[in-house]
Design a protein around this motif. Structure first.
Motif, PDB file in Angstrom:
ATOM      1  N   GLN A  15      -5.845   6.569 -12.062  1.00 53.88           N
ATOM      2  CA  GLN A  15      -4.852   5.639 -11.530  1.00 53.88           C
ATOM      3  C   GLN A  15      -5.153   5.276 -10.085  1.00 53.88           C
ATOM      4  O   GLN A  15      -4.905   4.143  -9.654  1.00 53.88           O
ATOM      5  CB  GLN A  15      -3.459   6.249 -11.650  1.00 53.88           C
ATOM      6  CG  GLN A  15      -2.940   6.357 -13.075  1.00 53.88           C
ATOM      7  CD  GLN A  15      -1.628   7.114 -13.163  1.00 53.88           C
ATOM      8  OE1 GLN A  15      -1.264   7.883 -12.264  1.00 53.88           O
ATOM      9  NE2 GLN A  15      -0.898   6.900 -14.250  1.00 53.88           N
ATOM     10  N   SER A  16      -5.695   6.237  -9.335  1.00 53.72           N
ATOM     11  CA  SER A  16      -5.959   5.987  -7.916  1.00 53.72           C
ATOM     12  C   SER A  16      -7.114   5.024  -7.689  1.00 53.72           C
ATOM     13  O   SER A  16      -7.270   4.503  -6.583  1.00 53.72           O
ATOM     14  CB  SER A  16      -6.246   7.305  -7.193  1.00 53.72           C
ATOM     15  OG  SER A  16      -7.545   7.789  -7.512  1.00 53.72           O
ATOM     16  N   ILE A  17      -7.945   4.806  -8.707  1.00 54.52           N
ATOM     17  CA  ILE A  17      -9.059   3.873  -8.539  1.00 54.52           C
ATOM     18  C   ILE A  17      -8.812   2.563  -9.289  1.00 54.52           C
ATOM     19  O   ILE A  17      -9.722   1.743  -9.411  1.00 54.52           O
ATOM     20  CB  ILE A  17     -10.393   4.496  -8.990  1.00 54.52           C
ATOM     21  CG1 ILE A  17     -10.339   4.916 -10.455  1.00 54.52           C
ATOM     22  CG2 ILE A  17     -10.758   5.672  -8.113  1.00 54.52           C
ATOM     23  CD1 ILE A  17     -11.667   5.442 -10.988  1.00 54.52           C
ATOM     24  N   THR A  18      -7.593   2.391  -9.782  1.00 56.32           N
ATOM     25  CA  THR A  18      -7.227   1.124 -10.427  1.00 56.32           C
ATOM     26  C   THR A  18      -6.073   0.426  -9.717  1.00 56.32           C
ATOM     27  O   THR A  18      -5.845  -0.760  -9.941  1.00 56.32           O
ATOM     28  CB  THR A  18      -6.843   1.352 -11.899  1.00 56.32           C
ATOM     29  OG1 THR A  18      -5.798   2.327 -11.983  1.00 56.32           O
ATOM     30  CG2 THR A  18      -8.042   1.862 -12.691  1.00 56.32           C
ATOM     31  N   GLU A  35      -4.046   2.012  -3.704  1.00 54.62           N
ATOM     32  CA  GLU A  35      -4.839   3.239  -3.644  1.00 54.62           C
ATOM     33  C   GLU A  35      -6.295   2.932  -3.324  1.00 54.62           C
ATOM     34  O   GLU A  35      -6.959   3.681  -2.595  1.00 54.62           O
ATOM     35  CB  GLU A  35      -4.735   3.995  -4.967  1.00 54.62           C
ATOM     36  CG  GLU A  35      -3.367   4.578  -5.262  1.00 54.62           C
ATOM     37  CD  GLU A  35      -3.041   5.761  -4.378  1.00 54.62           C
ATOM     38  OE1 GLU A  35      -3.980   6.314  -3.752  1.00 54.62           O
ATOM     39  OE2 GLU A  35      -1.862   6.135  -4.279  1.00 54.62           O
ATOM     40  N   ILE A  36      -6.810   1.835  -3.852  1.00 55.51           N
ATOM     41  CA  ILE A  36      -8.184   1.446  -3.543  1.00 55.51           C
ATOM     42  C   ILE A  36      -8.335   1.173  -2.049  1.00 55.51           C
ATOM     43  O   ILE A  36      -9.328   1.564  -1.415  1.00 55.51           O
ATOM     44  CB  ILE A  36      -8.589   0.210  -4.370  1.00 55.51           C
ATOM     45  CG1 ILE A  36      -8.682   0.575  -5.856  1.00 55.51           C
ATOM     46  CG2 ILE A  36      -9.915  -0.358  -3.877  1.00 55.51           C
ATOM     47  CD1 ILE A  36      -8.927  -0.616  -6.756  1.00 55.51           C
ATOM     48  N   PHE A  37      -7.333   0.505  -1.470  1.00 54.47           N
ATOM     49  CA  PHE A  37      -7.360   0.258  -0.022  1.00 54.47           C
ATOM     50  C   PHE A  37      -7.367   1.583   0.745  1.00 54.47           C
ATOM     51  O   PHE A  37      -8.113   1.738   1.722  1.00 54.47           O
ATOM     52  CB  PHE A  37      -6.151  -0.579   0.388  1.00 54.47           C
ATOM     53  CG  PHE A  37      -6.029  -0.757   1.882  1.00 54.47           C
ATOM     54  CD1 PHE A  37      -6.789  -1.709   2.534  1.00 54.47           C
ATOM     55  CD2 PHE A  37      -5.162   0.036   2.622  1.00 54.47           C
ATOM     56  CE1 PHE A  37      -6.686  -1.877   3.911  1.00 54.47           C
ATOM     57  CE2 PHE A  37      -5.051  -0.114   3.994  1.00 54.47           C
ATOM     58  CZ  PHE A  37      -5.820  -1.079   4.645  1.00 54.47           C
ATOM     59  N   ASN A  38      -6.551   2.541   0.308  1.00 52.93           N
ATOM     60  CA  ASN A  38      -6.512   3.840   0.978  1.00 52.93           C
ATOM     61  C   ASN A  38      -7.864   4.540   0.910  1.00 52.93           C
ATOM     62  O   ASN A  38      -8.302   5.181   1.872  1.00 52.93           O
ATOM     63  CB  ASN A  38      -5.435   4.724   0.347  1.00 52.93           C
ATOM     64  CG  ASN A  38      -4.035   4.259   0.679  1.00 52.93           C
ATOM     65  OD1 ASN A  38      -3.815   3.587   1.695  1.00 52.93           O
ATOM     66  ND2 ASN A  38      -3.077   4.579  -0.181  1.00 52.93           N
ATOM     67  N   HIS A  39      -8.524   4.434  -0.247  1.00 49.16           N
ATOM     68  CA  HIS A  39      -9.844   5.060  -0.380  1.00 49.16           C
ATOM     69  C   HIS A  39     -10.870   4.407   0.531  1.00 49.16           C
ATOM     70  O   HIS A  39     -11.767   5.086   1.057  1.00 49.16           O
ATOM     71  CB  HIS A  39     -10.319   4.973  -1.831  1.00 49.16           C
ATOM     72  CG  HIS A  39      -9.697   5.979  -2.744  1.00 49.16           C
ATOM     73  ND1 HIS A  39      -9.810   7.343  -2.553  1.00 49.16           N
ATOM     74  CD2 HIS A  39      -8.958   5.832  -3.874  1.00 49.16           C
ATOM     75  CE1 HIS A  39      -9.177   7.988  -3.516  1.00 49.16           C
ATOM     76  NE2 HIS A  39      -8.640   7.101  -4.320  1.00 49.16           N
ATOM     77  N   ALA A  40     -10.764   3.101   0.720  1.00 49.76           N
ATOM     78  CA  ALA A  40     -11.785   2.371   1.475  1.00 49.76           C
ATOM     79  C   ALA A  40     -11.524   2.352   2.976  1.00 49.76           C
ATOM     80  O   ALA A  40     -12.459   2.159   3.764  1.00 49.76           O
ATOM     81  CB  ALA A  40     -11.880   0.931   0.965  1.00 49.76           C
TER      82      ALA A  40
END
Length: 282
Positions: free
Chosen positions: A21-24, A28-33
Motif C-alpha cells: 500500500q505504501s508504494i501505491t 506515501e510515494i512522496f514520503n518515500h522520495a
C-alpha cells in the motif's frame, strides 16, 4: 500450528500488504522520495569540497545511508503512535496474540520501506559520488551486517518511543533532538573535526556508528585517515549497536504490553474527543 505462530504468519502477511500500500499511494510515494531527494541535493553541493583528500560527497553517501537506517526508529515511532490513535492497537489487543502479529507486521512494513528509501538514494548517488567501492564480496557482507544491526538496534527503540507519546502531534518533540544528533554524528562532515566533548556525545548514539559502518563498507582504505583513531572500529560498532539492540529488545515488549493494557474503548474515545476539541479551537 500454535496460536503464536499463526499470529506471526498473519503479521508477515499484514506487513507485506502495508508495504504494498505504501508504494501505491501517491502520498506515501512522496514520503518515500522526499528524504532521498533532499539527501541527493546535499551530495551534489558537497562535491566541491574535500576533507583529507577525499571528496565530502563520497564521505557523505555511506553516512547518509546510515542516517536513513537510523531514521527507521522515527518511522516506527510515528506508526505506533498513529495506530494507537486510530484504534488499530485496540483491535490488535482484542485478538489472541494480536500484539505479536501487529508488531511483526510493522517490523516488516517499516523494514521494506527503509530498503526502498535506501535504494532510491543509493542508486543515483553512485553516479554523483566518485570513489565508492562495490566490487568486493567482503564489502557487501559488511554492508549487510551493518544494515541488519541497524534494524535490530533502531526498530525496538522506535517502538519504545512510540509508546511514550500520547498523540501524533507530540511526535514533533523528536525532531529537534534528532536533528541535533545528526549534526554531530559525522553525517555531512567528519566527526574528527568536531570538539572532543561533542565527539563523545555523538558516540553514545547509534547514528554515528551506523555511518561509520557504512563508510567502512563503501569507502577506499585510505579514507580511514579522516576517522577517529584512523580505524573503522568494527568491534566497537558491533558493541554499541549490539547494546542498543539488547536494551531495545528487552524494553520494547515490556513497554508495549503495558501500553496495550491501558488501551480501551473509553481511552480511545477520550483521545478522539481531545483531538476534536483541539481542532475546533484552531
Amino acid at each position: 500450528m500454535s496460536a503464536a505462530s499463526t499470529a506471526v504468519r498473519a503479521g508477515l502477511a499484514r506487513g507485506a500488504i502495508q508495504f504494498r500500500q505504501s508504494i501505491t499511494s501517491p502520498a506515501e510515494i512522496f514520503n518515500h522520495a522526499f528524504w532521498p531527494a533532499l539527501a541527493l541535493i546535499a551530495v551534489v553541493f558537497l562535491r566541491r569540497w574535500h576533507f583529507g583528500g577525499t571528496p565530502l560527497a563520497t564521505l557523505a553517501v555511506p553516512s547518509i545511508l546510515g542516517m536513513n537506517a537510523a531514521m527507521a526508529m522515527v518511522t516506527m515511532s510515528q506508526y505506533l503512535t498513529a495506530d494507537r490513535e486510530d484504534g488499530t492497537l485496540l483491535r490488535a489487543k482484542a485478538t489472541p496474540h494480536g500484539m505479536v502479529g501487529y508488531l511483526v507486521g510493522r517490523l516488516v512494513s517499516v523494514s521494506g520501506g527503509l530498503l526502498l528509501d535506501l535504494a532510491l538514494f543509493f542508486v543515483p548517488a553512485l553516479l554523483l559520488a566518485d570513489g565508492l567501492i562495490l566490487n568486493q564480496l567482503g564489502r557487501w557482507l559488511t554492508l549487510l551486517w551493518v544494515l541488519a544491526l541497524a534494524l535490530v538496534a533502531t526498530l525496538p527503540a522506535g517502538a519504545v518511543l512510540g509508546s511514550a507519546f500520547g498523540s501524533s502531534r507530540s511526535q514533533g518533540l523528536l525532531t529537534l533532538p534528532i536533528l541535533g544528533v545528526i549534526g554531530i554524528s559525522g553525517i555531512f562532515y567528519p566527526i574528527a573535526a568536531l570538539p572532543g566533548w561533542v565527539q563523545g556525545i555523538a558516540q553514545v548514539f547509534p547514528l554515528y556508528w551506523l555511518g561509520l559502518g557504512m563508510r567502512s563498507a563503501l569507502l577506499p582504505p585510505d579514507a580511514v585517515a579522516v576517522e577517529l583513531g584512523h580505524s573503522w572500529r568494527h568491534l566497537e560498532t558491533v558493541g554499541v549497536l549490539g547494546a542498543w539492540a539488547v536494551v531495545g529488545l528487552l524494553l520494547a515488549p515490556v513497554v508495549l504490553r503495558r501500553m496495550a493494557r491501558r488501551e480501551s474503548g473509553s481511552a480511545l474515545a477520550a483521545r478522539r474527543a481531545r483531538a476534536l476539541r483541539t481542532g475546533g479551537a484552531r
